[in-house]
Enzyme design. Structure first.
Site, mmCIF file in Angstrom:
data_model
loop_
_atom_site.group_PDB
_atom_site.id
_atom_site.type_symbol
_atom_site.label_atom_id
_atom_site.label_comp_id
_atom_site.label_asym_id
_atom_site.label_seq_id
_atom_site.Cartn_x
_atom_site.Cartn_y
_atom_site.Cartn_z
ATOM 1 N N ARG A 166 1.202 -1.607 2.634
ATOM 2 C CA ARG A 166 2.656 -1.439 2.772
ATOM 3 C C ARG A 166 3.072 -0.164 2.052
ATOM 4 O O ARG A 166 2.847 -0.022 0.859
ATOM 5 C CB ARG A 166 3.386 -2.647 2.174
ATOM 6 C CG ARG A 166 4.881 -2.599 2.398
ATOM 7 C CD ARG A 166 5.565 -3.908 2.054
ATOM 8 N NE ARG A 166 5.546 -4.190 0.627
ATOM 9 C CZ ARG A 166 5.985 -5.313 0.072
ATOM 10 N NH1 ARG A 166 6.444 -6.288 0.840
ATOM 11 N NH2 ARG A 166 5.938 -5.488 -1.225
ATOM 12 N N SER A 208 7.514 -11.240 9.776
ATOM 13 C CA SER A 208 8.283 -11.747 8.636
ATOM 14 C C SER A 208 9.416 -12.624 9.154
ATOM 15 O O SER A 208 10.122 -12.233 10.080
ATOM 16 C CB SER A 208 8.924 -10.598 7.845
ATOM 17 O OG SER A 208 8.011 -10.034 6.954
ATOM 18 N N LYS A 230 10.434 -6.947 -4.188
ATOM 19 C CA LYS A 230 11.324 -6.487 -3.124
ATOM 20 C C LYS A 230 12.744 -6.872 -3.514
ATOM 21 O O LYS A 230 13.010 -8.014 -3.898
ATOM 22 C CB LYS A 230 10.966 -7.145 -1.785
ATOM 23 C CG LYS A 230 9.714 -6.581 -1.164
ATOM 24 C CD LYS A 230 9.506 -7.148 0.235
ATOM 25 C CE LYS A 230 10.314 -6.428 1.304
ATOM 26 N NZ LYS A 230 10.011 -6.921 2.662
#
Lengths: 209, 209
Positions: free
Chosen positions: A39, A108, A137
Site C-alpha cells: 500500500r 474493502s 488510517k
C-alpha cells in the site's frame, strides 16, 4: 483463491516500517505471514513499480501472494497476484476485466451496505474495515466492532479478513467471529521483532481455525 | 501515430477550468483542438475513471484522441487512445507492454539527456517541458527556451510537442522551431472563450506547418 492465504495478511506502510520495509517484510514472512499487500499512497508510479518488483521477487520463493493496493496497472506491471480495491478505487468489474479471471481481487467494505454490494461483485475476499479504531488510517469509517464483524462475515458470500486495530490481544476474538483471517499493519511493522510478532499472530489465527 | 493530432494538444486542469471542464473541452474541440490529455493529480481512481469515460464519450464523435496522464490502468479502463508518461511515471517499456503496439505513448522530456533517453524508447511523441516558465505546474525543470526547443526537436527521433507557457503570442515561434504542435492548458482553459482561443491557436499552428 486459497483462503488459507488470508489467515495472516500483512499490509505495508513505509512510514511505520521506518525505512526498513523489505527487511521487516522478510522477517514477517519467515514468521508466517501468508499474504502481503503493498500500500503506497504518496509515491510516484515509478517508485511504486520499483517497490512492487522488489517485493514480488522477495515473496515468490515463500509462495506468499503479493497484492497491490488500488493500482491495477502497477499490479500488472510487477506481475502481482492481485489488487485490493477500496470504495473510491477502480470499479471491481473493470479491475476484473483488466486482470483476468485468475488474479485475486479484494474489496474493502466499510458498512453493511458495502458488504451487500460486494456480494454482487466477482471478488475473492472482502476486507472488513475498520473492526476497531486504528491509528494507521485516519480517513476510515465507523468501526464495525466484534458484533458488527460477526454480522458482516455472516452476510458476506466472500471470505472475509478483518482489519483495523488488530493485535495479539484481540486476534483470537476476531477469528471467533468467523473471519478467514486478520490483516495487520502496525502489529507487525511497529514490532521490534516482526518475525516473532508474525509467529505469535499465526499461532492465534491458526488455533482458531 | 498521425502527427497532425499533435498540432493543438489540450491538457486538462480541473481547477483552472473552474469546474466547467467538460463544457470547456467541448468548446475547445469544436474550435480545433486535435488531441486531449486528461491530467488528474488529486482525485481518486474512481473519479479519474469516471471523468475519463465521460471525456472519451465526448471526444469520440470528433475523432479527437484521448490521452490519460500517467495511469495506464485508467487508460485501459476507459478505452483511451494512449497515455502520457512523465519521468517519474510508469516506465515506458512496461506501459508499451500493457497497452500493446497500437496505443499512443507520449513521454515528457525535461532535459537534453531525457530527449536522448526517449530516443531509445518505443514512444509516439515527446512533450518538451517546459519551453517557457509556467504557472500551471510548479514542479518543473528549467525552461528549454526557444533555442533549447529547436535543439531538442533536432535531436529527437520522435515528433515533439512543446508545453509550458505557450499562448497566442509565442505559438508561431514554437512552430518555427520545428515542433509538431503545441500543448496548452491555461491558454484555452482560462480563456473566457475556449472555442475562439482554440481556433486562433489552430490558425497559428496550422499556418506554420
Amino acid at each position: 483463491m486459497n483462503t488459507d492465504k488470508l489467515r495472516l495478511y500483512l499490509v505495508t506502510d513505509d512510514t511505520l516500517a521506518g525505512g526498513r520495509l523489505f527487511e521487516k517484510v522478510t522477517a514477517a514472512v519467515k514468521g508466517g505471514v501468508s499474504m502481503v499487500q503493498l500500500r503506497e499512497k504518496n509515491c510516484t508510479t515509478a517508485e511504486f513499480v520499483s517497490k512492487g518488483l522488489r517485493l514480488k521477487e522477495l515473496l515468490t520463493p515463500y509462495g506468499v501472494p503479493l497484492i497491490i493496493n488500488d493500482r491495477v496497472d502497477v499490479a500488472l506491471a510487477v506481475g502481482a497476484d492481485g489488487v485490493h480495491i477500496g470504495q473510491s478505487d477502480m470499479p471491481c468489474k473493470i479491475a476484473r476485466k483488466l486482470l483476468g479471471p485468475d488474479k485475486i481481487i479484494g474489496l474493502s467494505v466499510e458498512s453493511m451496505e458495502d458488504v451487500r454490494s460486494a456480494n454482487l461483485e466477482d471478488a475473492d475476499y472482502i476486507g472488513i474495515s475498520p473492526v476497531f479504531a486504528t491509528p494507521t488510517k485516519t480517513d476510515t469509517a465507523a468501526p464495525f466492532g466484534l458484533a458488527g464483524l460477526a454480522r458482516a462475515v455472516e452476510e458476506s458470500v466472500h471470505p472475509a479478513v478483518a482489519i483495523g486495530g488488530i493485535n495479539l490481544s484481540n486476534a483470537g476474538e476476531i477469528m471467533a467471529c468467523g473471519a478467514a483471517g486478520i490483516a495487520v499493519v502496525s502489529a507487525i511493522l511497529c514490532s521490534p521483532d516482526p518475525f516473532a510478532a508474525a509467529n505469535k499472530l499465526l499461532e492465534i489465527t491458526g488455533n482458531d481455525k
